[in-house]
Each structure stands twice: as structure tokens, then as C-alpha cells.
Design a protein around this motif. Structure first.
Motif, PDB file in Angstrom:
ATOM      1  N   VAL A 142      -3.977   5.417  -3.592  1.00  0.00           N
ATOM      2  CA  VAL A 142      -3.513   5.812  -2.255  1.00  0.00           C
ATOM      3  C   VAL A 142      -2.412   6.861  -2.399  1.00  0.00           C
ATOM      4  CG1 VAL A 142      -2.416   5.044  -0.124  1.00  0.00           C
ATOM      5  CG2 VAL A 142      -4.074   3.575  -1.268  1.00  0.00           C
ATOM      6  N   GLN A 159      -3.362  10.995   2.532  1.00  0.00           N
ATOM      7  CA  GLN A 159      -4.354  10.025   2.101  1.00  0.00           C
ATOM      8  C   GLN A 159      -5.608  10.109   2.974  1.00  0.00           C
ATOM      9  OE1 GLN A 159      -4.965   8.136  -0.322  1.00  0.00           O
ATOM     10  NE2 GLN A 159      -6.649   6.935   0.532  1.00  0.00           N
ATOM     11  N   ALA A 187      -9.293  10.977   1.605  1.00  0.00           N
ATOM     12  CA  ALA A 187     -10.388  10.027   1.815  1.00  0.00           C
ATOM     13  C   ALA A 187     -11.569  10.699   2.504  1.00  0.00           C
ATOM     14  CB  ALA A 187      -9.888   8.841   2.639  1.00  0.00           C
ATOM     15  N   LYS A 192     -13.473  12.963   0.006  1.00  0.00           N
ATOM     16  CA  LYS A 192     -14.300  12.193  -0.925  1.00  0.00           C
ATOM     17  C   LYS A 192     -15.545  11.645  -0.227  1.00  0.00           C
ATOM     18  CE  LYS A 192     -10.913  10.631  -4.332  1.00  0.00           C
ATOM     19  NZ  LYS A 192     -10.288   9.432  -4.971  1.00  0.00           N
ATOM     20  N   HIS A 252     -14.702   4.803   0.811  1.00  0.00           N
ATOM     21  CA  HIS A 252     -13.643   5.813   0.647  1.00  0.00           C
ATOM     22  C   HIS A 252     -12.739   5.852   1.880  1.00  0.00           C
ATOM     23  CE1 HIS A 252     -15.063   7.500  -3.094  1.00  0.00           C
ATOM     24  NE2 HIS A 252     -16.289   7.556  -2.613  1.00  0.00           N
ATOM     25  N   LEU A 253     -13.342   5.676   3.050  1.00  0.00           N
ATOM     26  CA  LEU A 253     -12.581   5.758   4.294  1.00  0.00           C
ATOM     27  C   LEU A 253     -11.756   4.502   4.552  1.00  0.00           C
ATOM     28  CD1 LEU A 253     -15.411   7.250   6.544  1.00  0.00           C
ATOM     29  CD2 LEU A 253     -13.609   8.493   5.335  1.00  0.00           C
ATOM     30  N   HIS A 288     -10.652   2.295   1.838  1.00  0.00           N
ATOM     31  CA  HIS A 288      -9.979   1.780   0.644  1.00  0.00           C
ATOM     32  C   HIS A 288      -8.494   1.545   0.935  1.00  0.00           C
ATOM     33  CE1 HIS A 288      -8.638   1.248  -3.447  1.00  0.00           C
ATOM     34  NE2 HIS A 288      -7.828   2.278  -3.336  1.00  0.00           N
ATOM     35  N   VAL A 299      -7.075   0.503   3.471  1.00  0.00           N
ATOM     36  CA  VAL A 299      -6.690   1.074   4.765  1.00  0.00           C
ATOM     37  C   VAL A 299      -5.665   0.220   5.492  1.00  0.00           C
ATOM     38  CG1 VAL A 299      -8.476  -0.025   6.179  1.00  0.00           C
ATOM     39  CG2 VAL A 299      -7.657   2.266   6.782  1.00  0.00           C
ATOM     40  N   LEU A 332     -11.212  11.098  10.170  1.00  0.00           N
ATOM     41  CA  LEU A 332     -12.008  10.039   9.561  1.00  0.00           C
ATOM     42  C   LEU A 332     -13.262   9.739  10.375  1.00  0.00           C
ATOM     43  CD1 LEU A 332      -9.191   7.538   8.493  1.00  0.00           C
ATOM     44  CD2 LEU A 332     -10.324   9.269   7.108  1.00  0.00           C
TER      45      LEU A 332
END
Length: 215
Positions: free
Chosen positions: A107, A118, A122, A125, A150-151, A153, A155, A169
Motif C-alpha cells: 500500500v 494508492q 491500484a 494495475k 487490485h482494487l 487489496h 482497502v 476505481l
């Protein structure tokens, strides 16, 4: 002189033995995970700066004594807070450089704790996970397995605070669902409803673990 062989079954246990007492005598908050160590303390007085420097001195002394020296090129100071005086600190004879952002367990944490960097990382990726198929039965499972991790991880630690970050996102998931054959004419909300999916914001509010049953 000393160390732990990587890849051995006994390696993790030996490493824990080496670092288990690392926080003995430390006044600040010290966090250990794998081979990463974080030292933190609230610094708003000269005494607070002294506490942090004394702890750095203790760590340096322990490392030298046990022949496990720190890689000082990788040691950075991350100053947090608007009124931080950004005092300099050293590890042994080496003055540590400061940083505006650091990667912590995957992160990106910046000095303002906005977490915007971050969110950007994200989204990049997740967008890189290109899927050639337009078949619903292919895209939906692959998005759940390759894109959303990825979105989402960690969070819970970095939920987006600004509308621009939320939108960045959400666009990743909207883009993925728009490629599904037969759903091009539907709105984003319509596509998600048709697929039995939720927006990322709703998943964050409701808890991600309970939402996977819908996919």
C-alpha cells in the motif's frame, strides 16, 4: 557472519528468533513484519525527537552487536502531519533521507495520508489485466479473480476519500463490464444489476467478503 538461509523450512523460525527481541528497551512503537521494521512516535517536542533518536541508536547498536546490520539505503523517514517540523534523524553515523511516500505491505502511504497515490496505482494495475474475450461467463469470473483484488487489496486501510479517487476505481469495473457482449446498450447500473454485481463503493460499505457469493 550471520543470517538466515532463504528457502529452508527452518528459515522462518530462525528469522523470528533473530528479530523477536528487537523491541526490547524501545520507547517508540515498533512494528515487525517479515524483514520490514517500522519505528514510529508522536513528535511534537524536542523530547519526542530525542525518544525517536535514542531508539534508532538502540537498533543500530543491537544490529552491530548481532552482525545483522540495517540496509541504511532502504531506511527512510516519513514525516506525517501538517505542522511536522521534519527533524533529521540518523541511524549510526548515517543521516536518513526523508520521503513523501512509502510502500507498506503493498500500500502506498503518503505524508498527507490522502491515499490518492494508492488508488491511482491500484487502478493502473487493475487496468493492465487485459481480457480479450467478450463472453459474460469468462469476463465476470476473471474480473473477480484478476481485477477486483487490485482494487480492494487492504482497502479497509486506504478507502478513497475524494470523489475523483472513487470515480477512478469505479471506472475500472465499468470499463470491464462494458466489454461484455449484449450489455453495451445498458447503463453502468443496469449492467451491474444484470450481472449481479455491486459498485466498489457499496462493496466497501458492506464488506467485500460477503459480496463474492453474487459472482
Amino acid at each position: 557472519m550471520s543470517g538466515v538461509p532463504q528457502g529452508s523450512g527452518l528459515g522462518p523460525t530462525l528469522f523470528n528468533v533473530f528479530v523477536n527481541d528487537l523491541d526490547d528497551g524501545i520507547e517508540s512503537s515498533l512494528t515487525k513484519f517479515d524483514d520490514e521494521t517500522k519505528l514510529g512516535v508522536e513528535v511534537n517536542t524536542s523530547e519526542g525527537r530525542g525518544v525517536l533518536q535514542r531508539d534508532l541508536d538502540r537498533l543500530e547498536e543491537r544490529g552491530s552487536k548481532n552482525h545483522m546490520k540495517f540496509n541504511k539505503d532502504k531506511c527512510k523517514v516519513l514525516h506525517l502531519g501538517q505542522h511536522n517540523q521534519r527533524a533529521p534523524y540518523r541511524l549510526g553515523p548515517v543521516w536518513l533521507g526523508s520521503s513523501v511516500t512509502e510502500r507498506d505491505l503493498g500500500v502506498q502511504v503518503d505524508s498527507k495520508l490522502t491515499m490518492s497515490q494508492q488508488g491511482t496505482a491500484a487502478a493502473v494495475k487493475a487496468n493492465d489485466r487485459g481480457i480479450a474475450s467478450r463472453d459474460r461467463d469468462v469476463i465476470v469470473p476473471l474480473c473477480s479473480a484478476l481485477v477486483r483484488p487490485h482494487l480492494e487489496h487492504c482497502v479497509q486501510f486506504w478507502p478513497p476519500q475524494f470523489e475523483k479517487d472513487v470515480g477512478r476505481l469505479e471506472r475500472v469495473q465499468r470499463r470491464a463490464t462494458k466489454t461484455i457482449r449484449g450489455l453495451e446498450s445498458l447503463s453502468c447500473e443496469g449492467r451491474l444489476k444484470e450481472l449481479g454485481l455491486f459498485t466498489l463503493e457499496k462493496r466497501r460499505l458492506g464488506g467485500t467478503s460477503s459480496q463474492y457469493s453474487s459472482t
